[in-house]
Design a protein around this motif. Structure first.
Motif, PDB file in Angstrom:
ATOM      1  N   ARG A 176       0.801  -1.215   0.000  1.00  0.00           N
ATOM      2  CA  ARG A 176       0.000   0.000   0.000  1.00  0.00           C
ATOM      3  C   ARG A 176       0.834   1.267   0.000  1.00  0.00           C
ATOM      4  O   ARG A 176       0.295   2.368  -0.194  1.00  0.00           O
ATOM      5  N   GLY A 177       2.129   1.168   0.245  1.00  0.00           N
ATOM      6  CA  GLY A 177       2.965   2.363   0.297  1.00  0.00           C
ATOM      7  C   GLY A 177       4.178   2.127   1.162  1.00  0.00           C
ATOM      8  O   GLY A 177       4.476   0.998   1.554  1.00  0.00           O
ATOM      9  N   ALA A 178       4.888   3.213   1.498  1.00  0.00           N
ATOM     10  CA  ALA A 178       6.011   3.111   2.421  1.00  0.00           C
ATOM     11  C   ALA A 178       5.466   2.973   3.838  1.00  0.00           C
ATOM     12  O   ALA A 178       4.405   3.507   4.167  1.00  0.00           O
ATOM     13  N   VAL A 179       6.208   2.252   4.688  1.00  0.00           N
ATOM     14  CA  VAL A 179       5.725   1.949   6.024  1.00  0.00           C
ATOM     15  C   VAL A 179       6.780   2.314   7.066  1.00  0.00           C
ATOM     16  O   VAL A 179       7.953   1.971   6.924  1.00  0.00           O
ATOM     17  N   LEU A 180       6.346   3.010   8.106  1.00  0.00           N
ATOM     18  CA  LEU A 180       7.159   3.217   9.300  1.00  0.00           C
ATOM     19  C   LEU A 180       6.615   2.278  10.377  1.00  0.00           C
ATOM     20  O   LEU A 180       5.558   2.533  10.954  1.00  0.00           O
ATOM     21  N   PRO A 181       7.287   1.186  10.650  1.00  0.00           N
ATOM     22  CA  PRO A 181       6.749   0.205  11.597  1.00  0.00           C
ATOM     23  C   PRO A 181       7.049   0.593  13.045  1.00  0.00           C
ATOM     24  O   PRO A 181       8.175   0.951  13.383  1.00  0.00           O
ATOM     25  N   GLU A 182       6.042   0.553  13.891  1.00  0.00           N
ATOM     26  CA  GLU A 182       6.204   0.827  15.320  1.00  0.00           C
ATOM     27  C   GLU A 182       6.209  -0.480  16.100  1.00  0.00           C
ATOM     28  O   GLU A 182       5.819  -1.539  15.592  1.00  0.00           O
ATOM     29  N   ASP A 183       6.579  -0.384  17.381  1.00  0.00           N
ATOM     30  CA  ASP A 183       6.750  -1.581  18.207  1.00  0.00           C
ATOM     31  C   ASP A 183       6.606  -1.205  19.672  1.00  0.00           C
ATOM     32  O   ASP A 183       7.423  -1.554  20.489  1.00  0.00           O
ATOM     33  N   VAL A 184       5.583  -0.431  19.986  1.00  0.00           N
ATOM     34  CA  VAL A 184       5.462   0.096  21.335  1.00  0.00           C
ATOM     35  C   VAL A 184       4.641  -0.840  22.213  1.00  0.00           C
ATOM     36  O   VAL A 184       3.762  -1.557  21.733  1.00  0.00           O
ATOM     37  N   GLY A 185       4.941  -0.822  23.508  1.00  0.00           N
ATOM     38  CA  GLY A 185       4.231  -1.689  24.428  1.00  0.00           C
ATOM     39  C   GLY A 185       3.859  -0.953  25.699  1.00  0.00           C
ATOM     40  O   GLY A 185       4.525   0.011  26.107  1.00  0.00           O
ATOM     41  N   VAL A 186       2.783  -1.413  26.331  1.00  0.00           N
ATOM     42  CA  VAL A 186       2.322  -0.844  27.600  1.00  0.00           C
ATOM     43  C   VAL A 186       1.864  -1.982  28.508  1.00  0.00           C
ATOM     44  O   VAL A 186       1.626  -3.101  28.037  1.00  0.00           O
ATOM     45  N   PRO A 187       1.731  -1.724  29.819  1.00  0.00           N
ATOM     46  CA  PRO A 187       1.096  -2.730  30.673  1.00  0.00           C
ATOM     47  C   PRO A 187      -0.277  -3.097  30.112  1.00  0.00           C
ATOM     48  O   PRO A 187      -1.014  -2.217  29.647  1.00  0.00           O
ATOM     49  N   VAL A 188      -0.616  -4.368  30.140  1.00  0.00           N
ATOM     50  CA  VAL A 188      -1.846  -4.831  29.487  1.00  0.00           C
ATOM     51  C   VAL A 188      -3.087  -4.038  29.912  1.00  0.00           C
ATOM     52  O   VAL A 188      -3.923  -3.701  29.063  1.00  0.00           O
ATOM     53  N   PRO A 189      -3.254  -3.681  31.194  1.00  0.00           N
ATOM     54  CA  PRO A 189      -4.448  -2.913  31.559  1.00  0.00           C
ATOM     55  C   PRO A 189      -4.552  -1.550  30.868  1.00  0.00           C
ATOM     56  O   PRO A 189      -5.637  -0.971  30.803  1.00  0.00           O
ATOM     57  N   ARG A 190      -3.442  -1.047  30.343  1.00  0.00           N
ATOM     58  CA  ARG A 190      -3.455   0.263  29.678  1.00  0.00           C
ATOM     59  C   ARG A 190      -3.532   0.148  28.154  1.00  0.00           C
ATOM     60  O   ARG A 190      -3.425   1.136  27.442  1.00  0.00           O
ATOM     61  N   LEU A 191      -3.700  -1.087  27.676  1.00  0.00           N
ATOM     62  CA  LEU A 191      -3.799  -1.308  26.235  1.00  0.00           C
ATOM     63  C   LEU A 191      -4.929  -0.497  25.590  1.00  0.00           C
ATOM     64  O   LEU A 191      -4.716   0.112  24.531  1.00  0.00           O
ATOM     65  N   PRO A 192      -6.131  -0.439  26.187  1.00  0.00           N
ATOM     66  CA  PRO A 192      -7.185   0.378  25.560  1.00  0.00           C
ATOM     67  C   PRO A 192      -6.784   1.840  25.394  1.00  0.00           C
ATOM     68  O   PRO A 192      -7.107   2.471  24.378  1.00  0.00           O
ATOM     69  N   GLU A 193      -6.056   2.387  26.374  1.00  0.00           N
ATOM     70  CA  GLU A 193      -5.636   3.786  26.283  1.00  0.00           C
ATOM     71  C   GLU A 193      -4.631   3.989  25.150  1.00  0.00           C
ATOM     72  O   GLU A 193      -4.671   5.010  24.438  1.00  0.00           O
TER      73      GLU A 193
END
Length: 465
Positions: free
Chosen positions: A341-358
């Protein structure tokens, strides 16, 4: 070119000629067309430099020769595995040497010790296949497991789809041979499981991204192959509902896989290779359970209930391994589908699971604010997300907005008590955000460790520290 530059260029040419003479024919490549292959990793970042040469090492002795030579001449070295990295950690640097371990691919299985003794160029899939012949399994499984190397996995402490239950690369590294910046070869650990002799230097090198030394051999722990998993696929009206299900799952179940795909990711995969996924779903959860015997059915029932109570539109369960693997393959296709679909900037960020919705809500807001598309998949069970920012190649404004979004996604993860990288590494793409996560004191401690092992700063400059 002034006289100083001309003299430096001539010295570099002479130094490379010395390296060519010191190594067997065909190990050192200097032709421009050959070097092009070694400039980029999978980020295809346009800021990659042009190396003086590429060394395709075939033995640990070759690696030692290169680093002794580099230390004498003060020439930087960029270690490289299969080039499948997603953080820019293997991007070439102008005036440096790229040191590739792609030709070092031996794999030996010791069934008595239940380990694999592996050279760094061996692919992850090579180790899995070799182990499987003896009923054993090497669990770390990045989506790129068929093309990524063990050396690269160790450099970034790679994880993958099964790490929610089985852990990441460092949990399976029992021993390493590492060549230091001055060419010294050290052996750390071995085939034994427990070892508390001295500082935990073995763990220091796992995840160090080629900034402290070059791995030339690894001893990897193997485990008995688990039974075929059962699979649960649930669709949700929104990513928020899917994230709520992940939190509910984590309270009662240790699944072997908990993967999330948002609507944009689902549709990207369907566009690339139609697999019958629900294009209208706000999000999809892919859950696998591999407990033995009757316990597997109990785990499936718990997973189904967690999805239903969290508002799933539809929940599907299957005991058929092939049917389950079809959904896993759809998830693994995410990044390949996005590249179409185009050029991609891949991210890889993580948070404590309870904060995943945020975090998911924050990424959605960033996409809207900058007018960019950010399809999302996640190793949701451990809070590790992969937002992928798409932009139009050659469009400076599109790329500018994408890079602003890239930085804001990392800032959002840090603000939520998370990390800028769960498994891809910092590389060059994220080096500018590392101190924001670590703080100045821990950042300085990283630099002190780096200076102790690489006092001249020749190993992978610009990456990590």
């Amino acid at each position: 070119m002034d006289a100083v530059d001309a003299a430096a260029a001539a010295a570099a040419v002479d130094a490379v000629a010395e390296l060519v003479d010191a190594l067997p024919d065909g190990v050192v490549a200097t032709a421009p067309d050959a070097l092009e292959k070694y400039r980029f990793d999978w980020t295809h970042d346009a800021r990659a430099g042009t190396p003086l040469a590429a060394v395709r090492a075939e033995t640990a002795g070759h690696v030692q020769e290169v680093l002794r030579w580099a230390s004498r001449h003060g020439i930087p070295v960029v270690p490289r595995g299969a080039g499948s990295g997603l953080s820019g950690g293997a991007l070439a640097v102008d005036g440096a040497i790229v040191l590739s371990t792609e030709r070092m691919r031996a794999v030996e299985i010791d069934t008595a010790a239940r380990v694999a003794v592996v050279e760094p160029g061996a692919l992850n899939v090579d180790v899995k296949r070799a182990a499987s012949e003896y009923g054993l399994w090497y669990p770390p499984d990045p989506s790129s497991y068929e093309i990524c190397s063990i050396g690269g996995n160790i450099a970034t402490n790679a994880g993958g789809l099964c790490c929610v239950k089985y852990g990441v690369t460092t949990d399976y590294v029992l021993g390493l041979d590492v060549v230091l910046a001055d060419g010294t070869l050290v052996t750390l650990g071995g085939s034994y499981v427990k070892d508390v002799a001295g500082l935990s230097l073995l763990k220091l090198f796992v995840g160090s991204e080629g900034t402290l030394g070059v791995v030339t051999r690894a001893t990897l722990r193997l485990v008995p192959a688990p039974p075929p998993p059962a699979t649960v696929v649930a669709t949700f009206p929104s990513v928020a509902a899917a994230a709520a299900a992940v939190i509910e799952l984590g309270r009662t179940l240790r699944a072997s896989m908990v993967e999330l795909m948002d609507q944009a990711s689902v549709n990207s995969v369907e566009d690339f290779r139609p697999m019958g996924l629900d294009r209208d779903a706000g999000a999809l959860l892919l859950i696998q359970c591999d407990a033995p015997g009757a316990a597997r059915a109990e785990e499936v029932a718990v997973a189904v209930a967690a999805c239903e109570v969290s508002g799933a539109k539809e929940v599907f369960a299957t005991e058929d391994p092939e049917e389950g693997e079809m959904f896993v393959q759809a998830r693994r296709l995410h990044f390949t589908a996005l590249e179409a679909r185009g050029a991609v900037l891949p991210e890889d960020v993580g948070v404590p699971v309870p904060r995943l919705p945020e975090l998911l809500a924050a990424v959605e807001g960033i996409a809207q604010r900058h007018g960019v598309q950010i399809p999302m998949v996640a190793h949701a069970g451990d809070g590790n997300t992969h937002p992928a920012i798409i932009y139009t190649p050659g469009d400076d404004e599109s790329e500018r907005r994408a890079r602003l979004a890239f930085d804001e996604v990392m800032a959002a993860a840090i603000a939520l008590g998370g990390t800028i990288t769960g498994e891809h590494g910092v590389g060059r793409l994220k080096a500018g955000s590392l101190e924001a996560q670590l703080g100045p004191d821990v950042m300085e401690l990283n630099r002190r460790v780096k200076a102790a092992l690489d006092p001249h700063g020749i190993l992978n400059p610009g990456s990590f520290v």
